[in-house]
Structure formats: structure tokens, C-alpha cells
Scaffold this motif. Structure first.
Motif, short mmCIF file in Angstrom:
data_model
loop_
_atom_site.label_atom_id
_atom_site.label_comp_id
_atom_site.label_asym_id
_atom_site.label_seq_id
_atom_site.Cartn_x
_atom_site.Cartn_y
_atom_site.Cartn_z
N GLY A 26 46.62 71.92 14.52
CA GLY A 26 46.80 73.31 14.95
C GLY A 26 47.12 73.46 16.42
N ALA A 27 46.33 74.27 17.13
CA ALA A 27 46.60 74.64 18.52
C ALA A 27 46.54 73.46 19.48
CB ALA A 27 45.62 75.72 18.97
N TRP A 28 45.97 72.34 19.06
CA TRP A 28 45.94 71.16 19.93
C TRP A 28 47.34 70.64 20.23
CZ3 TRP A 28 42.15 69.67 22.94
CH2 TRP A 28 40.84 70.03 22.61
N VAL A 29 48.32 71.11 19.48
CA VAL A 29 49.69 70.67 19.72
C VAL A 29 50.15 71.05 21.13
CG1 VAL A 29 50.83 72.77 18.85
CG2 VAL A 29 52.02 70.56 18.72
N TYR A 30 49.63 72.15 21.67
CA TYR A 30 50.04 72.57 23.01
C TYR A 30 49.54 71.59 24.07
CZ TYR A 30 51.18 76.79 20.44
OH TYR A 30 51.70 77.67 19.52
N ALA A 31 48.38 71.01 23.83
CA ALA A 31 47.86 69.98 24.74
C ALA A 31 48.73 68.72 24.65
CB ALA A 31 46.42 69.64 24.39
N LEU A 32 49.17 68.39 23.44
CA LEU A 32 50.05 67.24 23.25
C LEU A 32 51.38 67.45 23.96
CD1 LEU A 32 50.74 64.53 21.85
CD2 LEU A 32 51.59 65.87 19.91
N LEU A 33 51.94 68.65 23.82
CA LEU A 33 53.20 68.95 24.48
C LEU A 33 53.07 68.84 26.00
CD1 LEU A 33 54.44 72.06 22.43
CD2 LEU A 33 55.12 69.67 22.18
N PHE A 34 51.98 69.38 26.52
CA PHE A 34 51.75 69.31 27.97
C PHE A 34 51.71 67.84 28.41
CE2 PHE A 34 49.19 68.83 31.74
CZ PHE A 34 49.61 69.88 32.55
N ALA A 35 50.97 67.02 27.67
CA ALA A 35 50.82 65.61 28.04
C ALA A 35 52.15 64.88 28.02
CB ALA A 35 49.83 64.93 27.09
N ILE A 36 52.96 65.10 26.98
CA ILE A 36 54.24 64.40 26.87
C ILE A 36 55.17 64.78 28.01
CG2 ILE A 36 56.34 64.17 25.49
CD1 ILE A 36 54.61 64.51 22.99
N VAL A 37 55.34 66.07 28.26
CA VAL A 37 56.27 66.52 29.30
C VAL A 37 55.77 66.12 30.69
CG1 VAL A 37 57.32 68.54 30.39
CG2 VAL A 37 57.20 68.38 27.90
N PHE A 38 54.46 66.24 30.91
CA PHE A 38 53.92 65.87 32.23
C PHE A 38 54.12 64.39 32.49
CE2 PHE A 38 50.61 64.26 35.01
CZ PHE A 38 50.72 65.11 36.09
N VAL A 39 53.83 63.56 31.51
CA VAL A 39 53.97 62.11 31.70
C VAL A 39 55.43 61.72 31.88
CG1 VAL A 39 53.73 59.86 30.57
CG2 VAL A 39 51.85 61.50 30.49
N GLU A 40 56.33 62.32 31.08
CA GLU A 40 57.75 61.98 31.19
C GLU A 40 58.32 62.36 32.55
OE1 GLU A 40 62.19 62.77 29.54
OE2 GLU A 40 60.73 64.36 29.75
N THR A 41 57.93 63.52 33.07
CA THR A 41 58.47 63.97 34.35
C THR A 41 57.64 63.53 35.54
OG1 THR A 41 57.27 66.08 34.14
CG2 THR A 41 59.53 66.01 33.31
N GLY A 42 56.37 63.18 35.30
CA GLY A 42 55.46 62.89 36.40
C GLY A 42 55.21 61.43 36.71
N LEU A 43 55.51 60.55 35.77
CA LEU A 43 55.26 59.12 35.98
C LEU A 43 56.56 58.35 35.88
CD1 LEU A 43 51.96 58.64 33.92
CD2 LEU A 43 52.22 59.18 36.35
N VAL A 44 56.94 57.71 36.96
CA VAL A 44 58.24 57.05 37.03
C VAL A 44 58.35 55.87 36.07
CG1 VAL A 44 57.65 55.37 38.83
CG2 VAL A 44 59.97 56.33 38.73
N VAL A 45 57.23 55.38 35.53
CA VAL A 45 57.26 54.24 34.62
C VAL A 45 57.42 54.67 33.16
CG1 VAL A 45 55.89 52.78 36.14
CG2 VAL A 45 54.74 54.22 34.44
N MET A 46 57.54 55.99 32.90
CA MET A 46 57.63 56.46 31.51
C MET A 46 58.87 57.32 31.26
SD MET A 46 55.13 55.13 29.86
CE MET A 46 55.05 56.11 28.37
N PRO A 47 60.07 56.77 31.47
CA PRO A 47 61.28 57.58 31.28
C PRO A 47 61.75 57.67 29.84
CG PRO A 47 61.89 55.40 32.02
CD PRO A 47 60.38 55.43 31.99
N LEU A 48 61.09 56.95 28.91
CA LEU A 48 61.57 56.88 27.54
C LEU A 48 61.02 57.98 26.63
CD1 LEU A 48 61.46 53.01 26.91
CD2 LEU A 48 63.45 54.43 27.37
N LEU A 49 60.08 58.75 27.11
CA LEU A 49 59.52 59.80 26.26
C LEU A 49 60.56 60.89 25.99
CD1 LEU A 49 55.93 60.17 27.78
CD2 LEU A 49 56.56 59.10 25.62
N PRO A 50 60.47 61.56 24.83
CA PRO A 50 61.46 62.58 24.50
C PRO A 50 61.32 63.80 25.40
CG PRO A 50 59.65 62.65 22.94
CD PRO A 50 59.43 61.43 23.79
N GLY A 51 62.45 64.37 25.79
CA GLY A 51 62.43 65.55 26.64
C GLY A 51 63.21 66.67 26.01
#
Length: 218
Positions: A26-51
Motif C-alpha cells: 500500500g502506502a509504503w510505495v511512496y517511501a520506496l519511490l523516495f528511496a529509489i529516486v534519492f539514491v539514483e540522483t544522490g549517490l554517484v555509485v548508483m547510476p543504474l537505478l530506473p529514473g
């Protein structure tokens, strides 16, 4: 290897994974979305995550009434802005030492060179344009930090780019994601959103490396 296989499957079938996560958590999906986008844009070692594909799929699910559009856009915007700010701060702190790093498992030298080349040519607008380019999107704020770009100027471009990227791609998913033809070809669309910008980034890295060799040989 299992983690890598799961990551590849997640990227290529992000629509199924996100839908399944919503159904189960359910609503935990918003936490997952935040984590994916933050990690992809915030950590230079994780450029492979979907954007881009992730935003499009989220828009599709919002259009189908599965997710809340205003909440999803807000969460994604905050994650994208904070991610770039984090990446910029890391680059600013690390500084010139980055240019001595070599290609490794945790650092994609070619993607970094492509981002640096793009940044040098286009200046601050790179932060906006890079939002729509996988790999470059991850490295551009890092390079801006390494180059000691003014923080206030970077923040303005960061916010503007995040608004265009998140709102634009998510709303594209809302408007087009549930069209039967798009649904039938979604996997191909996701491939295109990954491969085409990725090839542009690789070409940019190749050009940057070639110019560096030519300059060294001159």
C-alpha cells in the motif's frame, strides 16, 4: 549475481514490480519511490537505478487510480531535489581528487567524463538537461560540486530541473500510460527510455576521452 539479476529485472519490468509492491504494501510505495529516486540522483555509485521509466510508470498507476498523483509528485520532487543536493555536496567536498580516480566497480569513469564534458560545454543548464539523461543525471550534480559551482545557482537549476523532470515525465505517464497501444508496448518503451539516452551518454564519454588523449598527445 542474484542482486544484479534482480536489479536488471526491476529496471526492465518496473511497472510490474511497483504495481505488485502497491498491492502488497500500500502506502509504503511512496517511501520506496523516495528511496529509489534519492539514491539514483544522490549517490554517484548508483547510476543504474530506473529514473525516467519509474516516473512514467508511477504516472500510469496514478492515471489508473492505483496511486495518488499529488502525493506521488511531491514525494518524487523532494527526493530528486534532495538527491541532487546531496550529490553536489559530496562532489564539492571531494573536489579535484575525483579527476585522479580510475574506472572501477564503484566508479564509472566514462559516465563521469561524459557529464564533465557536457557540463563544461553547457554550464548550469546542464543540471536541467541532465535530468532527462540516465547516467548523466547521476553524475551532473556531482561534477557541479567538483567544479565548485555556486551553491545558490546550483540549487536554482536543481529545483527547476526537478520540476520539469518529475512533473513532465509523470504527467506523460498519466496521459499516455493507460492507452492500449502503450500498455501493449510498455516494455519496449522502457527499453527505449534506457537505451537511447544511455547511448548518448556513452558517446559523450567517448568524445571526452578522445579529446583528452588528443590534448595529451599535442
Amino acid at each position: 549475481m542474484e542482486l544484479l539479476a534482480f536489479l536488471i529485472d526491476f529496471i526492465l519490468h518496473v511497472d510490474r514490480h511497483i504495481a505488485a509492491f502497491v498491492a502488497q504494501y500500500g502506502a509504503w510505495v511512496y517511501a520506496l519511490l523516495f528511496a529509489i529516486v534519492f539514491v539514483e540522483t544522490g549517490l554517484v555509485v548508483m547510476p543504474l537505478l530506473p529514473g525516467d521509466s519509474l516516473l512514467f510508470v508511477v504516472g500510469t498507476l496514478c492515471g489508473a487510480g492505483v496511486m495518488n498523483l499529488p502525493l506521488a509528485i511531491t514525494v518524487l520532487l523532494v527526493a530528486a531535489i534532495l538527491g541532487d543536493q546531496c550529490n553536489y555536496s559530496i562532489g564539492r567536498r571531494v573536489g579535484p581528487r575525483v579527476f585522479q580516480w580510475e574506472q572501477s566497480r564503484f566508479f564509472n569513469r566514462r559516465a563521469f567524463d561524459a557529464a564533465h564534458e557536457f557540463y563544461e560545454k553547457n554550464g548550469g543548464i546542464t543540471i536541467v538537461i541532465a535530468r532527462f539523461m540516465p547516467f548523466i543525471r547521476t553524475f551532473a550534480p556531482f561534477v557541479a560540486g567538483v567544479a565548485q559551482m555556486n551553491r545558490a545557482r546550483f540549487t536554482a537549476y536543481n529545483i527547476g530541473g526537478a520540476l520539469l523532470w518529475v512533473v513532465g515525465v509523470t504527467l506523460a505517464g498519466v496521459m499516455f500510460g493507460n492507452i492500449p497501444w502503450v500498455q501493449a508496448n510498455l516494455s519496449k518503451i522502457i527499453w527505449a527510455m534506457i537505451v537511447i539516452p544511455g547511448l548518448i551518454a556513452i558517446y559523450g564519454g567517448w568524445r571526452a576521452a578522445r579529446r583528452e588523449k588528443q590534448a595529451a598527445g599535442a
